[in-house]
Design a protein around this motif. Structure first.
Motif, short mmCIF file in Angstrom:
data_model
loop_
_atom_site.label_atom_id
_atom_site.label_comp_id
_atom_site.label_asym_id
_atom_site.label_seq_id
_atom_site.Cartn_x
_atom_site.Cartn_y
_atom_site.Cartn_z
N ASP A 155 -1.03 -1.53 8.73
CA ASP A 155 -2.35 -1.70 8.09
C ASP A 155 -2.66 -0.52 7.17
OD1 ASP A 155 -2.76 -4.07 9.37
OD2 ASP A 155 -3.93 -3.22 11.01
N VAL A 156 -2.36 0.68 7.63
CA VAL A 156 -2.59 1.88 6.81
C VAL A 156 -1.67 1.88 5.60
CG1 VAL A 156 -2.52 4.40 6.77
CG2 VAL A 156 -3.45 3.21 8.77
N LYS A 157 -0.41 1.49 5.79
CA LYS A 157 0.53 1.40 4.67
C LYS A 157 -0.01 0.46 3.60
CE LYS A 157 4.78 2.31 7.27
NZ LYS A 157 6.06 1.72 7.76
N ALA A 158 -0.55 -0.67 4.03
CA ALA A 158 -1.09 -1.65 3.08
C ALA A 158 -2.24 -1.06 2.28
CB ALA A 158 -1.55 -2.90 3.83
N ILE A 159 -3.11 -0.29 2.94
CA ILE A 159 -4.24 0.34 2.25
C ILE A 159 -3.74 1.32 1.18
CG2 ILE A 159 -6.15 1.98 2.54
CD1 ILE A 159 -6.63 0.66 5.30
N ILE A 160 -2.76 2.14 1.54
CA ILE A 160 -2.22 3.13 0.59
C ILE A 160 -1.58 2.42 -0.60
CG2 ILE A 160 -0.55 5.00 0.29
CD1 ILE A 160 -0.94 5.51 3.37
N ASN A 161 -0.82 1.38 -0.31
CA ASN A 161 -0.17 0.62 -1.39
C ASN A 161 -1.20 0.00 -2.33
OD1 ASN A 161 2.52 1.10 -0.66
ND2 ASN A 161 2.52 -0.58 0.82
N GLN A 162 -2.25 -0.58 -1.76
CA GLN A 162 -3.28 -1.20 -2.59
C GLN A 162 -4.01 -0.16 -3.44
OE1 GLN A 162 -5.62 -3.14 0.42
NE2 GLN A 162 -4.02 -4.64 0.88
N TYR A 163 -4.28 1.00 -2.85
CA TYR A 163 -4.95 2.05 -3.62
C TYR A 163 -4.05 2.51 -4.77
CZ TYR A 163 -7.64 6.19 -4.78
OH TYR A 163 -8.38 7.12 -5.47
N ASP A 164 -2.76 2.72 -4.49
CA ASP A 164 -1.85 3.16 -5.54
C ASP A 164 -1.72 2.12 -6.64
OD1 ASP A 164 -1.49 5.52 -4.22
OD2 ASP A 164 0.51 5.07 -3.45
N ASN A 165 -1.77 0.84 -6.27
CA ASN A 165 -1.75 -0.22 -7.29
C ASN A 165 -2.99 -0.15 -8.18
OD1 ASN A 165 0.72 -1.39 -6.60
ND2 ASN A 165 -0.20 -2.66 -5.02
N SER A 166 -4.13 0.19 -7.58
CA SER A 166 -5.36 0.30 -8.38
C SER A 166 -5.27 1.48 -9.35
CB SER A 166 -6.58 0.45 -7.47
OG SER A 166 -6.66 1.74 -6.89
N ILE A 167 -4.58 2.56 -8.94
CA ILE A 167 -4.37 3.70 -9.83
C ILE A 167 -3.41 3.31 -10.95
CG2 ILE A 167 -3.59 6.09 -9.98
CD1 ILE A 167 -6.14 5.72 -8.34
N LEU A 168 -2.39 2.55 -10.62
CA LEU A 168 -1.44 2.06 -11.62
C LEU A 168 -2.16 1.20 -12.66
CD1 LEU A 168 1.64 1.78 -12.34
CD2 LEU A 168 1.61 -0.32 -10.97
N TYR A 169 -3.07 0.36 -12.21
CA TYR A 169 -3.84 -0.49 -13.14
C TYR A 169 -4.78 0.36 -13.99
CZ TYR A 169 -6.96 -4.19 -14.75
OH TYR A 169 -7.71 -5.04 -15.53
N ASN A 170 -5.39 1.37 -13.38
CA ASN A 170 -6.26 2.27 -14.12
C ASN A 170 -5.48 2.99 -15.24
OD1 ASN A 170 -7.29 5.35 -14.27
ND2 ASN A 170 -9.05 4.00 -13.95
N ASP A 171 -4.23 3.31 -14.96
CA ASP A 171 -3.35 3.93 -15.96
C ASP A 171 -3.23 3.02 -17.18
OD1 ASP A 171 -1.09 5.95 -16.64
OD2 ASP A 171 -0.05 4.02 -16.71
N PHE A 172 -3.09 1.73 -16.94
CA PHE A 172 -3.00 0.75 -18.02
C PHE A 172 -4.30 0.71 -18.83
CE2 PHE A 172 -4.40 -3.64 -18.99
CZ PHE A 172 -3.56 -3.89 -20.08
N ILE A 173 -5.44 0.72 -18.15
CA ILE A 173 -6.73 0.66 -18.83
C ILE A 173 -6.93 1.87 -19.74
CG2 ILE A 173 -9.24 0.64 -18.51
CD1 ILE A 173 -7.90 -2.00 -17.79
N LEU A 174 -6.66 3.06 -19.22
CA LEU A 174 -6.85 4.28 -20.01
C LEU A 174 -5.88 4.30 -21.20
CD1 LEU A 174 -7.32 6.97 -17.19
CD2 LEU A 174 -9.08 5.78 -18.52
N ALA A 175 -4.65 3.89 -20.97
CA ALA A 175 -3.67 3.86 -22.07
C ALA A 175 -4.10 2.88 -23.15
CB ALA A 175 -2.29 3.49 -21.52
N GLU A 176 -4.68 1.75 -22.75
CA GLU A 176 -5.16 0.77 -23.72
C GLU A 176 -6.32 1.33 -24.54
OE1 GLU A 176 -4.32 -2.66 -24.59
OE2 GLU A 176 -2.49 -1.70 -23.85
N CYS A 177 -7.21 2.05 -23.89
CA CYS A 177 -8.34 2.66 -24.61
C CYS A 177 -7.83 3.64 -25.67
CB CYS A 177 -9.27 3.37 -23.62
SG CYS A 177 -10.20 2.25 -22.56
#
Length: 546
Positions: free
Chosen positions: A406-428
């Motif tokens: 369960d904790v692994k899943a939380i960490i993975n999901q958070y890291d995916n959200s950071i990965l997506y944020n990277d895309f948003i900032l790069a697009e801006c």
């Protein structure tokens, strides 16, 4: 004998919620603490049971109704305390009420469900079963004890009242230390804050300040200034800040174009407090300018900037939030997140068309504020499926060990959200590069996030001093750097900085000067002087950088 047992049980029902409240609000439990907590619980049980018995002298029906009301009310309150402290890891405070009343129901539900685990669900189910069982016995006890003779009930009232008076004489804190008073005090503080918001600040944000008295001076050149405010974004999960996982593949490609400041902390661990201090001259030690001085949008607007506020944060239900109040002061504002069901998503890419529209505006000078939903819980709802990159098959960083799935899943999901944020900032940044005008972009998060680094807890709150909740990214990009400017600013990237001085830094970048501007508080100024930084009132640097 049966009546005595039922009377005893009736009394214990009055004591028990206070026992639960005491244990759920105290972290350090030892024998001295347990004895003190039992005294508090015992005294409060005496008081409220005596009141109900007193009513029974007048009417058995009224006393029974009062007992039922007491039972339902106290156990609803103590269940709230239990969930808040034991399951969510937070002390009860005005900020909890703020989160309940000033946040959308969807965000509150997402926050709650993000902390639900199988063990927590089991605990809640057991807790509810115990309450239902206790209620059944309580109903029987009420029928029995209120059927006692008037003289027996009167003796009981006198006895427990005398015992309660003796307890109070020994320690007058026994009256004040109970969940009703804590709830009342927290609500009173919350209402005080809302009153300030309704009267002083609402009028302030909706009335024109005498900006002309602030000796404003600004650069007349064409300029597009973009401020991107992230949400719950910890730099400790960014590969741009040396996190082992590659969560910033796109920003890393343009790293030579970026100034990555690596010693910045937020001025609060919640969005509302953080925004108040980031976008005004208010600081942790001096909140007054929040209500008396112009804010970011007003100052930029007064120097000829057209201001935009584009938000993917949800609007609150009953009360206006600071995000909404600030946003409505912009010349043009968009609140694009209209989701009203916890099954819906609003990804940050939805801001991009509005951002392009703002960039296409022919106005010479523009300030565009993008307020992202970022990595707010629940993390798995912050990115599309195409960014579900970190999964159970991907190894976790070595700093995480002996953790369950369960904790692994939380960490993975958070890291995916950071990965997506990277895309948003790069697009801006990509869209800014296509413009002919001078342009720059600053990215900072409102606060950080604990993601199971020190325990199984993930989230943010104002009850825990955690470096992970305040350590935030601070990234600056500018289109037309000259070599000297870049070399100078590159020397500033390790400066210790707290985000309650952000407005001074923003004015510095835009070359705007007011009577309140302080060059010693700007991270971009050669005259910068480091000041003490705080985490929940404690010295952050002494705790984490001794």
């Amino acid at each position: 004998m049966n009546a005595i047992l039922k009377t005893t049980f009736y009394f214990l029902i009055f004591v028990f919620p206070f026992v639960l409240w005491d244990f759920s609000t105290n972290q350090a439990i030892g024998l001295p603490v347990i004895s003190k907590l039992f005294a508090y619980a015992f005294a409060n049980g005496l008081l409220f049971s005596a009141l109900c018995f007193l009513l029974s002298l007048l009417s058995k029906k009224i006393a029974t109704i009062a007992s039922y009301i007491y039972f339902i009310l106290t156990y609803i309150i103590v269940t709230g305390f239990y969930i808040n402290r034991v399951l969510l890891g937070m002390h009860f405070s005005p900020l909890v009420l703020n989160a309940l009343f000033d946040t959308s129901s969807l965000e509150s539900l997402e926050y709650f469900t993000a902390h639900l685990s199988l063990s927590n669900i089991v605990l809640l189910v057991i807790f509810i079963i115990l309450l239902i069982t206790a209620l059944c016995f309580f109903v029987q006890s009420c029928h029995s004890v209120f059927s006692l003779s008037q003289s027996a009930k009167l003796k009981f009232v006198i006895a427990i009242s005398a015992l309660y008076a003796f307890c109070i004489l020994q320690n007058d804190l026994l009256w004040s230390n109970n969940m009703f008073n804590e709830l009342k005090d927290a609500y009173a503080l919350y209402e005080d804050e809302k009153e300030i918001l309704r009267k002083d600040n609402y009028n302030y944000l909706n009335s024109a300040h005498k900006i002309d008295s602030y000796q404003l001076a600004g650069n007349e050149d064409e300029n597009t200034f973009v401020l991107v405010i992230g949400e719950s974004h910890s730099r400790n999960h960014m590969s741009l800040y040396h996190y082992p996982r590659c969560t910033n593949p796109l920003l890393s490609k343009i790293a030579p174009e970026l100034l990555v400041f690596d010693n910045v902390v937020s001025a609060a661990q919640t969005t509302i407090l953080s925004l108040q201090r980031m976008l005004s001259f208010a600081t942790i030690n001096n909140p007054t300018p929040l209500y008396t001085e112009p804010s970011l949008l007003e100052i930029f607007g007064a120097t000829g900037y057209k201001t935009y506020w584009i938000s993917n944060q949800q609007l609150s239900g009953r009360h206006d939030t600071w995000s909404k109040l600030y946003g409505q002061k912009a010349n043009t504002h968009y609140f694009i997140n209209s989701t009203n069901s916890w099954l819906n998503y609003s990804f940050d890419e939805h801001i991009l068309p509005y951002f392009e529209q703002a960039l296409a505006d022919s106005t010479k000078k523009k300030l565009i504020v993008l307020h992202l939903i970022g990595s707010h819980e629940r993390y798995d709802r912050r990115y599309p499926f195409s960014f579900d990159f970190f999964t159970t098959e991907k190894p976790l960083p070595q700093s995480y060990s002996n953790i369950d799935d369960d904790v692994k899943a939380i960490i993975n999901q958070y890291d995916n959200s950071i990965l997506y944020n990277d895309f948003i900032l790069a697009e801006c940044i990509k869209k800014l590069k296509t413009r002919n005008s001078n342009s720059c972009m600053l990215y900072i998060s409102d606060h950080g996030e604990a993601v199971c680094e020190e325990s199984d807890y993930n989230g943010h709150n104002e009850s825990t001093c955690s470096r992970y909740m305040v350590e935030v990214p601070f990234i600056y990009w500018e289109k037309n750097y000259n070599t000297e400017t870049r070399k100078k600013l590159k020397n500033y990237t390790h400066r210790p900085f707290q985000s309650d001085q952000l407005l001074n830094s923003l004015l510095d970048i835009a070359q705007i000067r007011t009577a309140l501007y302080d060059s010693t508080k700007s991270i971009f100024s050669p005259y910068f002087v480091p000041s003490k930084r705080y985490c929940m009132g404690l010295d952050y640097d002494s705790l984490y950088h001794p």
